[in-house]
Design an enzyme around this catalytic site. Structure first.
Site, PDB file in Angstrom:
ATOM      1  N   ASP A  60       0.387  -1.342   0.188  1.00 46.72           N
ATOM      2  CA  ASP A  60       0.051  -0.020  -0.450  1.00 46.72           C
ATOM      3  C   ASP A  60       1.006   1.194  -0.028  1.00 46.72           C
ATOM      4  O   ASP A  60       0.489   2.285   0.563  1.00 46.72           O
ATOM      5  CB  ASP A  60      -1.142   0.475   1.757  1.00 46.72           C
ATOM      6  CG  ASP A  60      -0.347   0.201   2.558  1.00 46.72           C
ATOM      7  OD1 ASP A  60      -1.568   0.311   3.691  1.00 46.72           O
ATOM      8  OD2 ASP A  60       0.646  -0.525   2.591  1.00 46.72           O
ATOM      9  N   ASP A  98       6.771   1.218   2.173  1.00 46.21           N
ATOM     10  CA  ASP A  98       6.279   0.493   0.547  1.00 46.21           C
ATOM     11  C   ASP A  98       7.360   0.579  -0.066  1.00 46.21           C
ATOM     12  O   ASP A  98       7.778  -0.609  -0.935  1.00 46.21           O
ATOM     13  CB  ASP A  98       5.136   0.033   0.589  1.00 46.21           C
ATOM     14  CG  ASP A  98       3.980   0.061   1.573  1.00 46.21           C
ATOM     15  OD1 ASP A  98       3.718   0.881   2.419  1.00 46.21           O
ATOM     16  OD2 ASP A  98       3.512  -0.618   1.597  1.00 46.21           O
ATOM     17  N   ASN A 102      -2.007   2.545   3.212  1.00 46.89           N
ATOM     18  CA  ASN A 102      -1.979   4.188   3.700  1.00 46.89           C
ATOM     19  C   ASN A 102      -2.697   4.969   2.749  1.00 46.89           C
ATOM     20  O   ASN A 102      -2.760   6.580   3.516  1.00 46.89           O
ATOM     21  CB  ASN A 102      -0.620   3.941   3.326  1.00 46.89           C
ATOM     22  CG  ASN A 102       0.492   3.496   4.145  1.00 46.89           C
ATOM     23  OD1 ASN A 102       0.018   3.691   5.692  1.00 46.89           O
ATOM     24  ND2 ASN A 102       1.600   2.826   3.359  1.00 46.89           N
ATOM     25  N   THR A 153       2.761  -6.001   2.725  1.00 48.95           N
ATOM     26  CA  THR A 153       3.325  -4.658   3.718  1.00 48.95           C
ATOM     27  C   THR A 153       2.267  -4.034   3.613  1.00 48.95           C
ATOM     28  O   THR A 153       2.379  -2.570   4.219  1.00 48.95           O
ATOM     29  CB  THR A 153       4.296  -4.016   2.648  1.00 48.95           C
ATOM     30  OG1 THR A 153       4.424  -3.394   1.457  1.00 48.95           O
ATOM     31  CG2 THR A 153       5.749  -4.958   2.914  1.00 48.95           C
ATOM     32  N   PHE A 199      -1.626  -1.256  12.670  1.00 52.87           N
ATOM     33  CA  PHE A 199      -2.056  -0.914  11.577  1.00 52.87           C
ATOM     34  C   PHE A 199      -2.972  -1.552  10.018  1.00 52.87           C
ATOM     35  O   PHE A 199      -4.202  -1.901  10.066  1.00 52.87           O
ATOM     36  CB  PHE A 199      -1.530   0.543  10.758  1.00 52.87           C
ATOM     37  CG  PHE A 199      -2.180   1.200   9.316  1.00 52.87           C
ATOM     38  CD1 PHE A 199      -1.710   1.101   8.356  1.00 52.87           C
ATOM     39  CD2 PHE A 199      -2.631   1.965   9.963  1.00 52.87           C
ATOM     40  CE1 PHE A 199      -3.007   1.165   7.185  1.00 52.87           C
ATOM     41  CE2 PHE A 199      -3.930   2.924   8.597  1.00 52.87           C
ATOM     42  CZ  PHE A 199      -3.575   2.131   8.062  1.00 52.87           C
ATOM     43  N   ASN A 200      -1.131  -2.593   9.703  1.00 50.57           N
ATOM     44  CA  ASN A 200      -2.397  -3.415   8.395  1.00 50.57           C
ATOM     45  C   ASN A 200      -3.224  -4.424   9.161  1.00 50.57           C
ATOM     46  O   ASN A 200      -3.977  -5.148   8.546  1.00 50.57           O
ATOM     47  CB  ASN A 200      -0.977  -4.314   8.127  1.00 50.57           C
ATOM     48  CG  ASN A 200      -0.033  -3.276   7.228  1.00 50.57           C
ATOM     49  OD1 ASN A 200      -0.215  -2.182   6.730  1.00 50.57           O
ATOM     50  ND2 ASN A 200       1.596  -3.545   7.605  1.00 50.57           N
ATOM     51  N   HIS A 209       9.769   0.048   8.592  1.00 47.03           N
ATOM     52  CA  HIS A 209       9.298  -1.422   8.759  1.00 47.03           C
ATOM     53  C   HIS A 209       8.690  -2.120   7.181  1.00 47.03           C
ATOM     54  O   HIS A 209       9.520  -3.276   7.448  1.00 47.03           O
ATOM     55  CB  HIS A 209       7.427  -1.088   9.095  1.00 47.03           C
ATOM     56  CG  HIS A 209       7.208   0.121   9.889  1.00 47.03           C
ATOM     57  ND1 HIS A 209       7.161  -0.579  11.208  1.00 47.03           N
ATOM     58  CD2 HIS A 209       6.944   1.185   9.916  1.00 47.03           C
ATOM     59  CE1 HIS A 209       6.444   0.530  11.936  1.00 47.03           C
ATOM     60  NE2 HIS A 209       5.892   1.388  11.460  1.00 47.03           N
ATOM     61  N   ASP A 210       8.694  -1.324   6.021  1.00 50.68           N
ATOM     62  CA  ASP A 210       8.481  -2.777   5.168  1.00 50.68           C
ATOM     63  C   ASP A 210       9.004  -3.175   4.202  1.00 50.68           C
ATOM     64  O   ASP A 210       9.241  -4.461   4.503  1.00 50.68           O
ATOM     65  CB  ASP A 210       7.697  -2.258   3.919  1.00 50.68           C
ATOM     66  CG  ASP A 210       6.177  -2.109   4.359  1.00 50.68           C
ATOM     67  OD1 ASP A 210       4.900  -1.239   4.254  1.00 50.68           O
ATOM     68  OD2 ASP A 210       5.662  -2.255   5.418  1.00 50.68           O
TER      69      ASP A 210
HETATM   70  O1  RIB Z   1       2.012  -0.074  10.863  1.00 56.25           O
HETATM   71  C1  RIB Z   1       3.538  -0.058   9.614  1.00 56.25           C
HETATM   72  C2  RIB Z   1       2.772  -0.457   8.326  1.00 56.25           C
HETATM   73  O2  RIB Z   1       1.325   0.303   8.064  1.00 56.25           O
HETATM   74  C3  RIB Z   1       3.690  -0.213   7.581  1.00 56.25           C
HETATM   75  O3  RIB Z   1       3.457  -1.799   6.507  1.00 56.25           O
HETATM   76  C4  RIB Z   1       2.687   0.678   6.787  1.00 56.25           C
HETATM   77  O4  RIB Z   1       3.199   1.444   5.496  1.00 56.25           O
HETATM   78  C5  RIB Z   1       1.897   0.875   6.881  1.00 56.25           C
HETATM   79  O5  RIB Z   1       1.757  -0.121   5.767  1.00 56.25           O
HETATM   80 CA    CA Z   2       3.226  -0.630   4.008  1.00 57.24          CA
END
Ligand code: RIB
Ligand code: CA
Length: 306
Positions: free
Chosen positions: A11, A16, A40, A124, A165-166, A239-240
Site C-alpha cells: 500500500d 512500501d 496508507n 506490507t 495498522f496493517n 517498517h516494510d
Molecule cells: O504499521 C506500519 C505499517 O502500516 C507499514 O506497512 C506502513 O506502510 C503502513 O502500511
Molecule cells: Ca505498508
C-alpha cells in the site's frame, strides 16, 4: 543461484516504496507480480504510486493489479497523516502511463501462484487481497511457499495500544491468512520500530549519488517529518523493507517459532496479534534485528538503482 519467486502486495506508502525497490534490485528475488491494497491511502492512490515506482525502477513490465478498495467487512482507514494526500508525498515522478493488469489484485495473486512454483507472498499492507485469494481458491494454500508480512507486534500496537495498522485495518483478512495453514513469517513493530531513519542514516543515504539515493532522501524527509508530528517519534521507522531483507539476508533478523492468533472482536483489543510460545506454531516471529546489516542492505539496493 535460483531466485526466489515472490509476489508483493503493498500500500505505497513511503516504506512500501523502499520495499518495492529492494524487490526490483535484488539478484536473489524474482518479482512475479505486484498487487495493491487500500491502507496508507485509497486504492486509486496506492495503485498510482505503485505504477510510478515500477516505472521509476524500470520494472514496468511486472504485472500490476489494483486490489480491493476496502477491507473484507470493516470500513476503510487510511493514513494521510504519515504518507500525505498522494500517499507518497515528497517525490515528483514524471508523468508515467498508467498501465494496470485487467484482473483484480486477488485474481492476479491466484493466477500467479497457479502458474509458478514455490511462490512467497510478501504483504506490507492490510492483507485483504491475499485473504480474498485464499477464500476464492483455497487450494492455492498448498502451493504458497511462505507468507511474509509486515504487521502485528509481540508488544504494543501503533494505532491503538493493542493493534498495528496493517492488521487493524483488516483483522478478518489477517485471521484468514494466519489460519490458512501456510507457513508465515511476521516482521512486527517489536523489531521494525527499532529501524529508525535517523540523521546517521540520512547522511549515509545522501552520499549515494544514484536515482535510488535521491528518491530515498526526498521521500524520507517527508516521512520523518510526519512521523515526528503524528507519533512524536525522533525519526521514522522503516517498517516494510524488513520483509524483503529477511528473505535476501538471513543474518539480519532472529526469529522464534510461535502460534499467532488475531483478535477479531469488537473490543479495544481488535487487531491484536497474540504471539504464543507454548502452542503449535504457525509463524516465525522476528524478535531481534541487526541494524548495521539492515542498513547495509538498504544502501546496497539504493546504489544499484542507478
Ligand atoms: O504499521 C506500519 C505499517 O502500516 C507499514 O506497512 C506502513 O506502510 C503502513 O502500511
Ligand atoms: Ca505498508
Amino acid at each position: 543461484m535460483k531466485r526466489r519467486n515472490i509476489i508483493l502486495d503493498c500500500d505505497p506508502g513511503h516504506d512500501d516504496a523502499i520495499a518495492l525497490l529492494l524487490c526490483c534490485y535484488s539478484d536473489k528475488l524474482n518479482l512475479l507480480a505486484v498487487t495493491t491494497a487500500a491502507g496508507n491511502q485509497t486504492i486509486e492512490k496506492t495503485t498510482r504510486n505503485a505504477n510510478n515506482l515500477l516505472h521509476f525502477f524500470n520494472s514496468q513490465n511486472i504485472p500490476l493489479a489494483m486490489g480491493a478498495s476496502s477491507p473484507l467487512v470493516r470500513p476503510i482507514q487510511t493514513c494521510p497523516e504519515i504518507h500525505g494526500e498522494s500517499g507518497l508525498d515528497g517525490f515528483d515522478f514524471p508523468l508515467y502511463e498508467e498501465h494496470y493488469d485487467k484482473r483484480e489484485g486477488y485474481q492476479l495473486i491466484i493466477d500467479t501462484i497457479k502458474e509458478n512454483d514455490d511462490v512467497t507472498v510478501i504483504t506490507t499492507g492490510p492483507m485483504t487481497n491475499l485473504a480474498k485469494a485464499i477464500k476464492a481458491e483455497p487450494n492455492i494454500t498448498s502451493r504458497i511457499k511462505e507468507i511474509v508480512l509486515m504487521g502485528g507486534s509481540t508488544t504494543e500496537g501503533n494505532i491503538t495500544k493493542a493493534a498495528e495498522f496493517n492488521i487493524l485495518v483488516d483483522p478478518e483478512a489477517a485471521d484468514i491468512c494466519f489460519s490458512s495453514g501456510v507457513p508465515l513469517r511476521m516482521l512486527g513493530l517489536n523489531v521494525t520500530r527499532k529501524i529508525l531513519v535517523d540523521d546517521k542514516v540520512m547522511l549515509e543515504a545522501s552520499k549515494i549519488k544514484t536515482r535510488g539515493g535521491d528518491l530515498f532522501v526526498k521521500l524520507m524527509k517527508v516521512f520523518n517529518e510526519n512521523q515526528r508530528k503524528f507519533f512524536g517519534l525522533t525519526a521514522g521507522p522503516l517498517h516494510d523493507p524488513a520483509t524483503v531483507i529477511s528473505l535476501i539476508d538471513d543474518e539480519v533478523f532472529t526469529f522464534k517459532d510461535m502460534q499467532v492468533k488475531i483478535d477479531i472482536s469488537n473490543t479495544d483489543l481488535v487487531g491484536k496479534t497474540y504471539c504464543l510460545l507454548d502452542k503449535p506454531h504457525n509463524t516465525k516471529v522476528a524478535i531481534e534485528v541487526n541494524l548495521d546489516k539492515y542498513w547495509e542492505n538498504i544502501y546496497s539496493a539504493l546504489r544499484r538503482c542507478k
